[in-house]
Design a protein around this motif. Structure first.
Motif, PDB file in Angstrom:
ATOM      1  N   ALA A   1     -22.902  -0.602 -45.407  1.00 30.61           N
ATOM      2  CA  ALA A   1     -22.057   0.411 -44.772  1.00 30.61           C
ATOM      3  C   ALA A   1     -22.030   1.696 -45.586  1.00 30.61           C
ATOM      4  O   ALA A   1     -22.001   2.797 -45.033  1.00 30.61           O
ATOM      5  CB  ALA A   1     -20.642  -0.130 -44.586  1.00 30.61           C
TER       6      ALA A   1
ATOM      7  N   HIS B   1     -24.774   2.178 -39.151  1.00 29.97           N
ATOM      8  CA  HIS B   1     -23.396   2.649 -39.272  1.00 29.97           C
ATOM      9  C   HIS B   1     -22.446   1.520 -38.917  1.00 29.97           C
ATOM     10  O   HIS B   1     -22.691   0.746 -37.983  1.00 29.97           O
ATOM     11  CB  HIS B   1     -23.142   3.843 -38.350  1.00 29.97           C
ATOM     12  CG  HIS B   1     -23.906   5.069 -38.744  1.00 29.97           C
ATOM     13  ND1 HIS B   1     -23.359   6.086 -39.484  1.00 29.97           N
ATOM     14  CD2 HIS B   1     -25.201   5.432 -38.513  1.00 29.97           C
ATOM     15  CE1 HIS B   1     -24.259   7.032 -39.691  1.00 29.97           C
ATOM     16  NE2 HIS B   1     -25.389   6.652 -39.101  1.00 29.97           N
ATOM     17  N   ALA B   2     -21.360   1.417 -39.673  1.00 31.48           N
ATOM     18  CA  ALA B   2     -20.365   0.392 -39.386  1.00 31.48           C
ATOM     19  C   ALA B   2     -19.747   0.630 -38.019  1.00 31.48           C
ATOM     20  O   ALA B   2     -19.488   1.780 -37.628  1.00 31.48           O
ATOM     21  CB  ALA B   2     -19.279   0.402 -40.456  1.00 31.48           C
TER      22      ALA B   2
ATOM     23  N   TYR C   1     -16.714   0.468 -35.197  1.00 29.73           N
ATOM     24  CA  TYR C   1     -15.332   0.923 -35.346  1.00 29.73           C
ATOM     25  C   TYR C   1     -14.467  -0.157 -35.999  1.00 29.73           C
ATOM     26  O   TYR C   1     -13.705   0.110 -36.930  1.00 29.73           O
ATOM     27  CB  TYR C   1     -14.750   1.302 -33.979  1.00 29.73           C
ATOM     28  CG  TYR C   1     -13.294   1.691 -34.038  1.00 29.73           C
ATOM     29  CD1 TYR C   1     -12.919   2.961 -34.474  1.00 29.73           C
ATOM     30  CD2 TYR C   1     -12.301   0.784 -33.691  1.00 29.73           C
ATOM     31  CE1 TYR C   1     -11.582   3.310 -34.554  1.00 29.73           C
ATOM     32  CE2 TYR C   1     -10.958   1.126 -33.760  1.00 29.73           C
ATOM     33  CZ  TYR C   1     -10.608   2.388 -34.190  1.00 29.73           C
ATOM     34  OH  TYR C   1      -9.283   2.738 -34.273  1.00 29.73           O
TER      35      TYR C   1
ATOM     36  N   ARG D   1     -15.264  -0.498 -39.684  1.00 25.52           N
ATOM     37  CA  ARG D   1     -14.741   0.637 -40.446  1.00 25.52           C
ATOM     38  C   ARG D   1     -13.259   0.437 -40.738  1.00 25.52           C
ATOM     39  O   ARG D   1     -12.762   0.774 -41.810  1.00 25.52           O
ATOM     40  CB  ARG D   1     -14.952   1.951 -39.689  1.00 25.52           C
ATOM     41  CG  ARG D   1     -16.388   2.420 -39.664  1.00 25.52           C
ATOM     42  CD  ARG D   1     -16.484   3.907 -39.353  1.00 25.52           C
ATOM     43  NE  ARG D   1     -15.817   4.257 -38.101  1.00 25.52           N
ATOM     44  CZ  ARG D   1     -16.398   4.239 -36.913  1.00 25.52           C
ATOM     45  NH1 ARG D   1     -17.665   3.848 -36.811  1.00 25.52           N
ATOM     46  NH2 ARG D   1     -15.737   4.583 -35.826  1.00 25.52           N
ATOM     47  N   GLU D   2     -12.546  -0.122 -39.758  1.00 26.09           N
ATOM     48  CA  GLU D   2     -11.122  -0.384 -39.955  1.00 26.09           C
ATOM     49  C   GLU D   2     -10.891  -1.397 -41.072  1.00 26.09           C
ATOM     50  O   GLU D   2      -9.873  -1.354 -41.765  1.00 26.09           O
ATOM     51  CB  GLU D   2     -10.506  -0.903 -38.650  1.00 26.09           C
ATOM     52  CG  GLU D   2     -10.432   0.132 -37.534  1.00 26.09           C
ATOM     53  CD  GLU D   2      -9.390   1.196 -37.817  1.00 26.09           C
ATOM     54  OE1 GLU D   2      -8.205   0.840 -37.902  1.00 26.09           O
ATOM     55  OE2 GLU D   2      -9.769   2.379 -37.965  1.00 26.09           O
TER      56      GLU D   2
ATOM     57  N   LEU E   1     -12.911  -1.873 -43.735  1.00 26.72           N
ATOM     58  CA  LEU E   1     -13.553  -1.532 -44.998  1.00 26.72           C
ATOM     59  C   LEU E   1     -12.568  -1.295 -46.138  1.00 26.72           C
ATOM     60  O   LEU E   1     -12.844  -1.635 -47.284  1.00 26.72           O
ATOM     61  CB  LEU E   1     -14.436  -0.288 -44.812  1.00 26.72           C
ATOM     62  CG  LEU E   1     -15.834  -0.545 -44.233  1.00 26.72           C
ATOM     63  CD1 LEU E   1     -16.554   0.768 -44.002  1.00 26.72           C
ATOM     64  CD2 LEU E   1     -16.641  -1.458 -45.131  1.00 26.72           C
TER      65      LEU E   1
ATOM     66  N   GLU F   1     -17.962   9.183 -42.792  1.00 24.78           N
ATOM     67  CA  GLU F   1     -17.878   7.909 -43.494  1.00 24.78           C
ATOM     68  C   GLU F   1     -16.522   7.252 -43.235  1.00 24.78           C
ATOM     69  O   GLU F   1     -15.512   7.915 -43.045  1.00 24.78           O
ATOM     70  CB  GLU F   1     -18.060   8.120 -44.999  1.00 24.78           C
ATOM     71  CG  GLU F   1     -19.425   8.685 -45.377  1.00 24.78           C
ATOM     72  CD  GLU F   1     -20.539   7.679 -45.206  1.00 24.78           C
ATOM     73  OE1 GLU F   1     -20.237   6.501 -44.936  1.00 24.78           O
ATOM     74  OE2 GLU F   1     -21.710   8.056 -45.330  1.00 24.78           O
ATOM     75  N   GLY F   2     -16.498   5.924 -43.234  1.00 22.73           N
ATOM     76  CA  GLY F   2     -15.247   5.207 -43.125  1.00 22.73           C
ATOM     77  C   GLY F   2     -14.492   5.281 -44.445  1.00 22.73           C
ATOM     78  O   GLY F   2     -14.893   5.962 -45.384  1.00 22.73           O
TER      79      GLY F   2
END
Length: 300
Positions: A25, A68-69, A71, A74-75, A77, A270-271
Motif C-alpha cells: 500500500a 492502490h489500497a 477504500y 485505507r480505512e 491502514l 495516500e491513505g
C-alpha cells in the motif's frame, strides 16, 4: 504447550501477511515491497492473497502500473500502522527484536546542504523517538514522489514537486554574508552559484550587491561556495545553518539578509500513514529546537 506454539506461529504468519499488504500500500508495487523486505515478489503476492482470502475481500485495485489500497483497506491502514509500531516497540523493550519484523524505511530527499547541516544533526533525536531506517537523498533534482523515488521531499519553493504532492510549510532558512576567520573581508571578491542558478534569491542578491565588481568565483553547489570562502579566496552569502556550524567562517553581515521558505512535500492520494506523520513532526521540530535562532532557522 505445543498448541500454544503452533498458534503463536500462525499468528506471526498472519501478521507477516498484514505487513506485506501494508508495504504494498505504501510503495505501490509488489516488487518494491519485496525488495524492501528482502524476499521475492512471489512471497509478497502469496501473503497478500492469503490476507484477502481471510478477509473475504480485495484490498488492492490496480491503476496503471501501481496498486492502490481499496477504500476499506485505507480505512484500516491507521490501525495496521499502529499495530506494527507497537509490536516493534514491544520486542525492542524486551530486548529481542525479531529479524523478521517489518523494518520501516523512510526515504527523504532534500537539497544537499539541508541534508548535511539540518537533517543529519537532528537524526539522533529522531532515532530515540522512532526506530526507522532513514535514507537521505542529497539531490537538487526533483525526485518523483508518485514513483516512490522518495517518500518525502524537503525543498525550497518547487512548483514541479508540488504538482505531485501536498506541500506543508516547515519554516525558513536565513542567509548572511561570511568570510574566512582571520581574513580582512573588505577587499575580498564575491563567490556565488554558477549562472544556471542565477534565478535563485541568494544569487540575485549577490549579483545586485556586487554591482560592477562581478563575482570572481562561481560553483554549482552551495557547499563548494562555502569551501571557496573557507580558504580565504572570497566572501559569500550563505545559509546561516551552514555558516554558523563551520568554525572556519565568521559572519560579517547582519543576520537574515534574506530568507528562503522550506516546504515538506508528501505524495497526493495516500491513505493514513502514521510513520510519515512522525517524520513530519520531527522535521518541524528542527525549526523550533533551542538553537534554531542561532542557526538562522525560522519557525512558520
Amino acid at each position: 504447550m505445543i498448541f500454544d506454539r503452533v498458534h503463536a506461529i500462525m499468528q506471526l504468519m498472519e501478521w507477516e501477511n498484514w505487513q506485506c499488504a501494508l508495504l504494498v500500500a505504501q510503495l505501490g508495487t509488489v516488487a518494491a515491497a519485496a525488495s524492501r523486505l528482502n524476499v521475492d515478489a512471489t512471497t509478497v503476492s502469496r501473503r497478500v492473497k492469503r490476507l484477502e482470502a481471510k478477509l473475504g475481500a480485495r484490498i488492492f485495485e490496480r491503476r496503471g502500473l501501481r496498486l492502490h489500497a481499496t477504500y476499506s483497506f485505507r480505512e484500516a491502514l491507521t490501525n495496521v500502522e499502529a499495530a506494527d509500531v507497537a509490536l516493534r516497540s514491544a520486542e525492542e523493550a524486551v530486548g529481542h527484536p525479531s529479524s523478521k519484523l517489518f523494518q520501516r524505511t523512510v526515504r527523504i530527499t532534500a537539497v544537499p546542504f539541508l541534508v548535511d547541516y539540518l537533517l543529519v544533526p537532528g537524526l539522533a533525536a529522531f532515532r530515540r523517538q522512532a526506530r526507522f531506517r532513514i535514507e537521505l537523498v542529497a539531490d537538487n533534482r526533483n525526485l518523483s514522489l508518485t514513483r516512490r523515488e522518495a517518500d518525502i521531499a524537503v525543498r525550497f519553493d518547487s512548483p514541479r514537486e508540488r504538482v505531485s504532492g501536498v506541500a506543508q510549510r516547515l519554516g525558513a532558512v536565513a542567509y548572511a554574508v561570511y568570510a574566512a576567520a582571520g581574513v580582512e573581508p573588505v577587499d575580498l571578491p564575491w563567490a556565488t552559484l554558477e549562472d544556471a542558478y542565477a534565478h535563485l534569491p541568494e544569487a540575485r542578491w549577490t549579483a545586485k550587491t556586487s554591482g560592477k565588481f562581478k563575482p570572481e568565483f562561481k560553483a554549482n553547489r552551495t557547499q563548494t561556495v562555502r569551501e571557496i570562502v573557507a580558504v580565504g579566496l572570497a566572501k559569500a552569502l550563505l545559509p546561516q545553518v551552514m555558516g554558523e556550524q563551520d568554525r572556519r567562517l565568521v559572519r560579517i553581515s547582519d543576520e537574515m539578509i534574506l530568507c528562503r521558505e522550506v516546504d515538506l512535500i508528501k505524495p497526493f492520494g495516500e491513505g493514513p500513514m502514521p510513520h510519515l506523520d512522525l517524520v513530519t513532526q520531527w522535521l518541524r521540530k528542527l525549526f523550533t529546537q533551542p538553537k534554531a535562532g542561532a542557526l538562522g532557522l525560522i519557525a512558520p
